[in-house]
Design a protein around this motif. Structure first.
Motif, PDB file in Angstrom:
ATOM      1  N   GLY A 175       0.848  -1.181   0.000  1.00  0.00           N
ATOM      2  CA  GLY A 175       0.000   0.000   0.000  1.00  0.00           C
ATOM      3  C   GLY A 175       0.884   1.231   0.000  1.00  0.00           C
ATOM      4  N   ALA A 176       0.583   2.209  -0.837  1.00  0.00           N
ATOM      5  CA  ALA A 176       1.472   3.370  -0.947  1.00  0.00           C
ATOM      6  C   ALA A 176       0.686   4.627  -1.269  1.00  0.00           C
ATOM      7  N   ILE A 177       1.134   5.745  -0.700  1.00  0.00           N
ATOM      8  CA  ILE A 177       0.587   7.042  -1.107  1.00  0.00           C
ATOM      9  C   ILE A 177       1.154   7.397  -2.471  1.00  0.00           C
ATOM     10  N   SER A 178       0.489   8.292  -3.181  1.00  0.00           N
ATOM     11  CA  SER A 178       0.867   8.583  -4.564  1.00  0.00           C
ATOM     12  C   SER A 178       2.283   9.148  -4.662  1.00  0.00           C
ATOM     13  N   THR A 179       2.684   9.997  -3.706  1.00  0.00           N
ATOM     14  CA  THR A 179       4.026  10.578  -3.785  1.00  0.00           C
ATOM     15  C   THR A 179       5.109   9.525  -3.587  1.00  0.00           C
ATOM     16  N   ALA A 180       4.855   8.513  -2.761  1.00  0.00           N
ATOM     17  CA  ALA A 180       5.822   7.422  -2.592  1.00  0.00           C
ATOM     18  C   ALA A 180       5.969   6.632  -3.887  1.00  0.00           C
TER      19      ALA A 180
ATOM     20  N   LYS B 283      -1.208  -1.026  -4.203  1.00  0.00           N
ATOM     21  CA  LYS B 283      -2.538  -0.483  -3.940  1.00  0.00           C
ATOM     22  C   LYS B 283      -2.382   0.930  -3.397  1.00  0.00           C
ATOM     23  N   GLU B 284      -3.042   1.910  -4.005  1.00  0.00           N
ATOM     24  CA  GLU B 284      -2.947   3.287  -3.516  1.00  0.00           C
ATOM     25  C   GLU B 284      -3.747   3.437  -2.229  1.00  0.00           C
ATOM     26  N   ILE B 285      -3.138   4.027  -1.212  1.00  0.00           N
ATOM     27  CA  ILE B 285      -3.785   4.251   0.075  1.00  0.00           C
ATOM     28  C   ILE B 285      -3.522   5.680   0.523  1.00  0.00           C
ATOM     29  N   ASP B 286      -4.278   6.133   1.521  1.00  0.00           N
ATOM     30  CA  ASP B 286      -3.971   7.365   2.238  1.00  0.00           C
ATOM     31  C   ASP B 286      -3.173   7.006   3.484  1.00  0.00           C
ATOM     32  N   SER B 287      -2.390   7.954   3.991  1.00  0.00           N
ATOM     33  CA  SER B 287      -1.580   7.683   5.178  1.00  0.00           C
ATOM     34  C   SER B 287      -2.431   7.216   6.350  1.00  0.00           C
ATOM     35  N   ALA B 288      -3.619   7.803   6.493  1.00  0.00           N
ATOM     36  CA  ALA B 288      -4.483   7.455   7.621  1.00  0.00           C
ATOM     37  C   ALA B 288      -5.026   6.030   7.523  1.00  0.00           C
TER      38      ALA B 288
END
Length: 299
Positions: free
Chosen positions: A100-105, A129-134
């Motif tokens: 799972g990763a945020i878009s900037t990562a 899978k794109e995720i939010d930090s929260a």
């Protein structure tokens, strides 16, 4: 015992819920409308609840339907990952790692790490899978992902290990025509009256709090007019003249021609990416990925 009939009905329910129209859902599923309608009725009868309100022009979910929709979506994602894992195993691949990763990562930290992992273990499958930090910790605890690359810091909770990977200083993103766009540096207090574009706090609490705390130290709270989900969205909103934003200097390259970035006259450093994993959910590939991250480069 697994009730495969209910599983099929869940796929049908999800299609109708997302399309809000039986005809479009049937076309998406490759079937005609009458049997789809009949199968949804069978599902409602077996659950003894009404899932859809058919009185309106567009089909709407009932409160019960709305309540079960998130769980059905998670179920559908898990089934898709299971199907992928089975297909890859049949094709001779040795394992699967879900990140799972945020878009900037995904733009910055993750690509070279994936390249190194694939070079060392060419027969594995890495699914992103794109995720939010929260969302990161819950996704790890639920077993939805093996590793999380997100803006994380501090105590993550029992069983979650955190390794910071990158940090950056914040700079001010401004529309090119802004009165401060030509400055060599900008004081934070000079942004007191500006309209701000910021992450929603629930998406990245630490990032949000670090910025608001710095503003409070200068005697004001930022006038946040727009809440967005990513740094790229912050920059896009600034480019549309919707305000100013503080963004990591490592991502200045995302700025279009109508946005300029100017350093602050003080240092505000934030964790831009950390990797987190759960000790209670073991995937040997996750351990190998972490070991690869922790191995220093030679030469």
């Amino acid at each position: 015992m697994i009730n495969f009939r209910i599983i099929r009905h869940m796929w049908l329910f999800l299609a109708v819920a997302e399309e809000k129209h039986f005809g479009r859902a049937a076309k998406r599923l490759g079937m005609t409308q009458p049997p789809l309608t009949q199968q949804i009725q069978v599902l409602e009868q077996s659950l003894k609840v009404q899932l859809f309100d058919r009185s309106k022009r567009n089909v709407q979910l009932t409160p019960v339907g709305l309540a079960i929709l998130p769980a059905v979506k998670r179920f559908a994602e898990q089934v898709e990952r299971l199907e992928l894992a089975v297909n890859e195993a049949v094709a001779g691949h040795t394992g699967m790692l879900t990140i799972g990763a945020i878009s900037t990562a995904m733009l910055d930290v993750l690509p070279p790490l994936i390249d190194k992992m694939k070079a060392r273990y060419p027969d594995i499958v890495i699914s992103i899978k794109e995720i939010d930090s929260a969302e990161a910790v819950l996704a790890l605890q639920n077993g939805e992902i093996d590793l999380a690359f997100a803006r994380l810091t501090g105590e993550m909770g029992e069983g979650i290990t955190l390794l910071p990977l990158s940090s950056a200083e914040l700079v001010v993103a401004l529309p090119r025509q802004h009165r401060l766009a030509g400055e060599s540096q900008i004081a934070l207090r000079d942004l007191m009256q500006e309209e701000w574009v910021m992450f929603s706090r629930h998406l990245s609490p630490v990032y949000f709090d670090s910025i608001t705390a710095a503003c409070r130290n200068e005697g004001f709270s930022p006038r946040i007019i727009h809440h967005v989900r990513s740094v790229s969205s912050q920059i896009a909103f600034v480019g549309c003249g919707q305000g100013i934003a503080l963004v990591p200097d490592s991502l200045e390259r995302l700025s279009p021609a109508n946005v300029v970035t100017v350093p602050l006259d003080q240092t505000i450093e934030v964790i831009t990416t950390a990797v987190a994993w759960s000790a209670s959910r073991k995937n040997p590939l996750a351990d190998k990925f972490i070991a690869l991250i922790q191995t220093p480069e030679v030469g």
